[in-house]
Write an enzyme that holds these catalytic residues in place. Sequence first.
Site, PDB file in Angstrom:
ATOM      1  N   HIS A  94       0.819  -1.216   0.000  1.00  0.00           N
ATOM      2  CA  HIS A  94       0.000   0.000   0.000  1.00  0.00           C
ATOM      3  C   HIS A  94       0.847   1.258   0.000  1.00  0.00           C
ATOM      4  O   HIS A  94       1.871   1.348   0.663  1.00  0.00           O
ATOM      5  CB  HIS A  94      -1.046   0.005   1.108  1.00  0.00           C
ATOM      6  N   ASP A 112       6.106   0.318   6.770  1.00  0.00           N
ATOM      7  CA  ASP A 112       4.657   0.233   6.576  1.00  0.00           C
ATOM      8  C   ASP A 112       4.204   1.372   5.681  1.00  0.00           C
ATOM      9  O   ASP A 112       3.888   2.434   6.151  1.00  0.00           O
ATOM     10  CB  ASP A 112       3.951   0.287   7.933  1.00  0.00           C
ATOM     11  N   GLU A 121      -4.891   1.993   2.420  1.00  0.00           N
ATOM     12  CA  GLU A 121      -5.023   0.817   3.291  1.00  0.00           C
ATOM     13  C   GLU A 121      -5.215   1.243   4.735  1.00  0.00           C
ATOM     14  O   GLU A 121      -5.964   0.623   5.481  1.00  0.00           O
ATOM     15  CB  GLU A 121      -3.778  -0.069   3.168  1.00  0.00           C
ATOM     16  N   GLU A 122      -4.538   2.321   5.137  1.00  0.00           N
ATOM     17  CA  GLU A 122      -4.472   2.653   6.566  1.00  0.00           C
ATOM     18  C   GLU A 122      -5.793   3.092   7.165  1.00  0.00           C
ATOM     19  O   GLU A 122      -6.115   2.719   8.289  1.00  0.00           O
ATOM     20  CB  GLU A 122      -3.409   3.745   6.810  1.00  0.00           C
ATOM     21  N   ASP A 158       2.808  -6.540   3.253  1.00  0.00           N
ATOM     22  CA  ASP A 158       2.469  -5.444   4.162  1.00  0.00           C
ATOM     23  C   ASP A 158       2.785  -5.817   5.608  1.00  0.00           C
ATOM     24  O   ASP A 158       2.068  -5.452   6.528  1.00  0.00           O
ATOM     25  CB  ASP A 158       0.998  -5.040   3.996  1.00  0.00           C
TER      26      ASP A 158
END
Lengths: 451, 451
Positions: A274, A286, A320-321, A348
């Site tokens: 992501h 991340d 994504e977060e 991820d």
Amino acid sequence: MRKLLWVLVFPVSGAFAQDSAIIRRMADDILTNGQAYNNLRILCKQAPARLSGSANAAKAVALTEAMLREAGADTVYLQPCMVPHWERGAKEEAYAVTGNGRVSLAVCALGNSVGTPATGLTASVVEVRSFDELDKLGKKGLSGRIVFLNYPMNQTLVNTFSAYSDAVRYRVMGPSAAAKYGAVGFILRTLSTSLNDFPHTGTTRYDSTMPKIPAFAVSTNDAERLHVLVAKGAVKSIFMKASCRMLPDAPSYNVIGEIRGSEHPDEVVTVGGHLDSWDLAEGAQDDGAGIVQSIEVIRALKAQGIRPARTVRAVMFMNEENGGRGGKAYSDNAVADGLQYIFGLESDNGGFTPRGFSIGAKGAQLKAFTDWAPLFEPYGVYEWRVGGGGADVDPLVRAKAVVGELLPDSQRYFDFHHAGNDVFEAVNRRELLLGAVNMTALIYLVSKYGI
Amino acid sequence: MRKLLWVLVFPVSGAFAQDSAIIRRMADDILTNGQAYNNLRILCKQAPARLSGSANAAKAVALTEAMLREAGADTVYLQPCMVPHWERGAKEEAYAVTGNGRVSLAVCALGNSVGTPATGLTASVVEVRSFDELDKLGKKGLSGRIVFLNYPMNQTLVNTFSAYSDAVRYRVMGPSAAAKYGAVGFILRTLSTSLNDFPHTGTTRYDSTMPKIPAFAVSTNDAERLHVLVAKGAVKSIFMKASCRMLPDAPSYNVIGEIRGSEHPDEVVTVGGHLDSWDLAEGAQDDGAGIVQSIEVIRALKAQGIRPARTVRAVMFMNEENGGRGGKAYSDNAVADGLQYIFGLESDNGGFTPRGFSIGAKGAQLKAFTDWAPLFEPYGVYEWRVGGGGADVDPLVRAKAVVGELLPDSQRYFDFHHAGNDVFEAVNRRELLLGAVNMTALIYLVSKYGI
């Protein structure tokens, strides 16, 4: 729950001797000429804090578009999606008021949190370790107060993601669980396996039937300090101040780079990470790592002149977060576009030394993977676990794809997760590239043989 | 060469169900209450640069003696040995003289190196990549010059220790190989898998039939810079200055902590690391980690009230880095003292996530270990490789012991090895403790069942 399926490794059978040699060539190339580490530096330094809807998220879209072209993708394109747009605003402030003066606390607002009044918020504090304790305290014990939820991650769980799964409910549901009894603010002990000074953000989700109260994370070190002060009865009140706010949804994109399949162009093999990150750092582990590894898959296949039988797509998923809108947009499209989505692989879990893969398959489909397992042993991957993919590829199950994810070593991940120290320098070049080696090998095999 | 034996993992058989539960308790205790990380901080910060013969090496002896008592060893004692005593002296200096002025180089003397004349040494430079190139250049090409040996570690070898084994001959034998043809100085490209600014020291060995010439390592970044300058013909000369020297052998000690066996006190199970370190940093990964893990084995057994059937000894070996005298003293004693030395386990590959063990056994002896393998799977150890122990326990083979070593993940080891960045902060708490968990489990099993 993930189940350890098998880690039996034996010599590569004759059927795969040629594949073994090709994978060796790709691995040698990645470990010496790989661009993933350089690309990670560029992404992290030029587009840090790539939270959905931000200017840096848009910059990351442009940067990775260029990287995918440079890597040799036949086609590079953007897939639109609307994303939530939350802004942190000014640096948050928090301190405990004691008889000996103020004790400042290292805090950050949780993602999606509302702000405090402009002048801040002051209230007495109550420390709890569980939802049960909240329920026991009830309105009488919590009304008008700030809840300090001090639940440490379970150190005895060897896989730190298991400890995160256990603890993350307090971040996601804690603020509303406290607001239910009239609490006016919420402070979470940071979800980290280490003791340090970095507060870790991450999504919280408000229950729409409850008042929205400001929600912070406090660093693990300061959580320990605050605990001692609270236990001594030394804390008269806590002050919290934040100006974060939710803005209207904003337009954004998934970035997709593709090598068209030579024999089955309508069968799509997806690999991705992501592109968005939290706003406190550079989003290196991340998930800059997953992004540059996915681009590396394209580069490495091209560098060996491999024209895959099936179409290979590297997808930089947006959001994504705090929303998952990119993953949804991609799977919505996959369900509708008439192509066949056979596999979706996600990275991820950080750019650490790879140890295995999780695969969401059974029976003959699973056997396809375990038959390949000996090919991965030279590159340190022994674990083949039955499990899911990640948040971005799991929706592809709707399009009948098998999903999976890379399983790197997990010990350090929650030192950095969603925190100010998740910077380029936290990633080791060889660990990152070894992940790319194993991802490239798996995508190569699936694109050649199908599942 | 090491051979991958097997990594088949299956459920723990009934015979070991009780052991499985005991190991689980020890693991939970180590991961939550383990003292290895705290002890590492103390060792690194209070006795950094513990080179044999130094005041800090003596301080490390006293510190670990106290730690072993604190851990609960029945007996703690010192085993004397004489050690080489080399001193670096003043910070080394080196620069390249070019048409555009001086280009300073990040260097350190290799261990055992002689110094330069007090005013330094200036000579022209010749860059080579191998011993073959030295032989080709011969006296004509090398006499009176400084050799820059620029051999990068092989990035394609997944286990970085294999790349180190391949390259280390240039550090150990390079200076004399250059002196053979009249070279007056030697500069080695640092043995590291990463590009950074830290020169890495380590032992060099002079051939007694050749002149001893000053020998430096230059950081990988500066090796790259120097290479570019040399290739352009821009380097007129190189200046080297160092005041290192070898002093007479000094008295020192192995530190030993013991839990006496309840049934077979004359059968000894040894676990250890090395107490000395190079002088440029804190010796955290090399090998403070192995030291505190070995102490943790004692603490964890005692904490569970385990009285091992066989005697368990944690040994802090002195002088691994530049002499191996501690390992020799221990094995000399083992051959002579009438006890039975059944196993020697070493941790000297860094405090990274454990992945396996190397075991120097075959047949029924090897089967004893592989029968236990399922007990280690929950703690991330899947690899059981046929191989040796480390430099300190290998001599125990003379006393008929089986030897072995912990195999942690190797990707980051040569970022820190023998360099200024090998500090406490380079070690991750959970990775270190997981190593101790697996070492404790193995020592527990050997002490209970024998081999």
